[in-house]
Design an enzyme around this catalytic site. Sequence first.
Site, PDB file in Angstrom:
ATOM      1  N   GLY A   1       6.701   5.122   8.565  1.00  0.00           N
ATOM      2  CA  GLY A   1       5.877   6.312   8.729  1.00  0.00           C
ATOM      3  C   GLY A   1       6.025   6.900  10.110  1.00  0.00           C
TER       4      GLY A   1
ATOM      5  N   CYS B   1      13.231  10.822   7.215  1.00  0.00           N
ATOM      6  CA  CYS B   1      13.124  10.327   8.591  1.00  0.00           C
ATOM      7  C   CYS B   1      14.427  10.501   9.359  1.00  0.00           C
ATOM      8  CB  CYS B   1      12.680   8.876   8.609  1.00  0.00           C
ATOM      9  SG  CYS B   1      13.764   7.770   7.686  1.00  0.00           S
TER      10      CYS B   1
ATOM     11  N   GLU C   1      -1.367   7.457   0.022  1.00  0.00           N
ATOM     12  CA  GLU C   1      -2.440   7.983  -0.815  1.00  0.00           C
ATOM     13  C   GLU C   1      -2.034   9.249  -1.561  1.00  0.00           C
ATOM     14  OE1 GLU C   1      -3.577   9.098   3.519  1.00  0.00           O
ATOM     15  OE2 GLU C   1      -2.401   7.592   2.431  1.00  0.00           O
TER      16      GLU C   1
ATOM     17  N   LYS D   1       0.845  -1.197   0.000  1.00  0.00           N
ATOM     18  CA  LYS D   1       0.000   0.000   0.000  1.00  0.00           C
ATOM     19  C   LYS D   1       0.881   1.247   0.000  1.00  0.00           C
ATOM     20  CE  LYS D   1      -1.798   2.758   2.972  1.00  0.00           C
ATOM     21  NZ  LYS D   1      -1.858   4.028   2.203  1.00  0.00           N
TER      22      LYS D   1
ATOM     23  N   GLY E   1       2.515   4.115  13.504  1.00  0.00           N
ATOM     24  CA  GLY E   1       3.227   2.869  13.773  1.00  0.00           C
ATOM     25  C   GLY E   1       2.676   2.137  14.978  1.00  0.00           C
TER      26      GLY E   1
ATOM     27  N   GLU F   1       9.615   1.165  10.812  1.00  0.00           N
ATOM     28  CA  GLU F   1      10.658   2.179  10.635  1.00  0.00           C
ATOM     29  C   GLU F   1       9.960   3.516  10.777  1.00  0.00           C
ATOM     30  OE1 GLU F   1      12.511   5.029   9.618  1.00  0.00           O
ATOM     31  OE2 GLU F   1      12.591   4.431   7.522  1.00  0.00           O
TER      32      GLU F   1
ATOM     33  N   GLU G   1       9.180  15.594  15.881  1.00  0.00           N
ATOM     34  CA  GLU G   1       9.560  15.530  14.480  1.00  0.00           C
ATOM     35  C   GLU G   1       8.656  16.449  13.662  1.00  0.00           C
ATOM     36  OE1 GLU G   1      10.801  12.073  11.346  1.00  0.00           O
ATOM     37  OE2 GLU G   1       8.867  11.830  12.339  1.00  0.00           O
TER      38      GLU G   1
END
Length: 501
Positions: free
Chosen positions: A237, A293, A187, A184, A242, A259, A394
Amino acid sequence: MSQTMTASKVKLDRKWQLFIDGKFEDGASERTLYNPANGEPLCKVAEASAAQVEKAIKAARKAFDRGPWPRLTAQDRAAFLNKIADKIDENARELAQLETLNGGKPYREAKYDIADAAGCFRYYAGLVTKPTGQTVDVGAPSVTQIVREPIGVCGQIIPWNFPFLMAAWKLAPALAAGNTCVLKPSEYTPLTAVKLAEILAELELPEGVVNIVLGDGPTAGHPLAESHLVDKVAFTGSVRTGKLVAQAALGNLKKVTLELGGKSPMVVFSDVDLDMAVDHALFAIFCNSGQVCSAGSRFIVQDEIYDQFVKKFVERAKKITVGPGMERSTEMGPLVSEQQMKRVLEYIAIGQKEGAKLETGGEQLSGEQYGKGYYVSPTIFTGVKPKMRIVQEEIFGPVAVVQKFKTEEEALELANDSPYGLAGAVYTNDVTRAYRVIKGIKAGITWINVYHNTYTECPWGGYKQSGWGRELGTYGLEAYTEVKQINLNLDPQLIGWFENK
């Protein structure tokens, strides 16, 4: 190479469909994608219903339980992965253009990503044919083997910052090991994943081995994490999402690789070449508009050179050419979406309210050259305190904070004062100190006098809330296998444990 000229070479007015059980099909609905460079509609893409995701999962289940892929030799799977890599190379220009138009990153960055993705497939094609397992001497007449086998059906959920490369990081080791997959993409950036599906269909990958479903997290991602027909889920993500993936995976205790995010430090000692350190700092935070990231977003600079570092850092940041990714002169592109731009601008406002000093940037860029695109200027804060949100959380955008330290001990304390532990770097000419400090930084990916170097051969992942497990390298292949012990008795005899009365 203007945006309009290059965009015309990529056919966007076409069907962007789901890929399930070896066939393309329309979704239950459609989503309009927008070009981050100008905010204008880009194309429409299919979006899967929950029933279509379930159909994809069942196709992968059938392909693993009864299909040929898991039963091929390692050499045959490797040959197929090499064919995928060759096709990626053949389509590299189109893939890079799609990546830039869809995600906004400069075309020169996208070209590297596509090349790295082809390299990832080739690496795992080579690795899977190498000797594996163990034979244990447990004493005659028994022979014991330890082997690795594919896990089964793998649900793979990837982000929007490196769409095609992340697809390769997930698919290449999983396929090499003999698994089947349901991928996936985000989007926001599904176009290159659909193009990859077309490559797989052209190469006649067995039906159901790779299925690609488009859609948002709740509709398309959550079923993958929750389904009892899925044996493993791999997610890249945010920490928040997560955790939701991990919770959903508990239903059948499926294997999980996460991750997640980072707030990575770059520690700069006073003995380092200042111009070099500043040059690397710019790359650490402003590459891909900070949407990385492992971005170096916290710069921890020794007091003796702090003022000079800030001055040069700000001067260089102001000169960065921001613009559409398809323009040759562009050094930093837009953010991926209006939502992400608003998030970054909100954090900048938070930093100012918290009392940090805005040295440069901090605004949405506007004007004829930007249109309605999602641009935020390179931003640098000083005068920050360790517990400020812009230091701890973040941001995932072109926003840097600069902190000051006096002693090595203080530098390590600041570097590790984070819930994250993905990456970190140390800049110094003292090699002994470099190793001492880098070993003290609690992070999974570290650098000395360099930043952002990434190698398919080396494990990728972090400490603390930056995730579970590792991708890439031999670790990435092992993460898609189960370990089995096989005990063989070469001379079966009566045991005699119980008396034969």
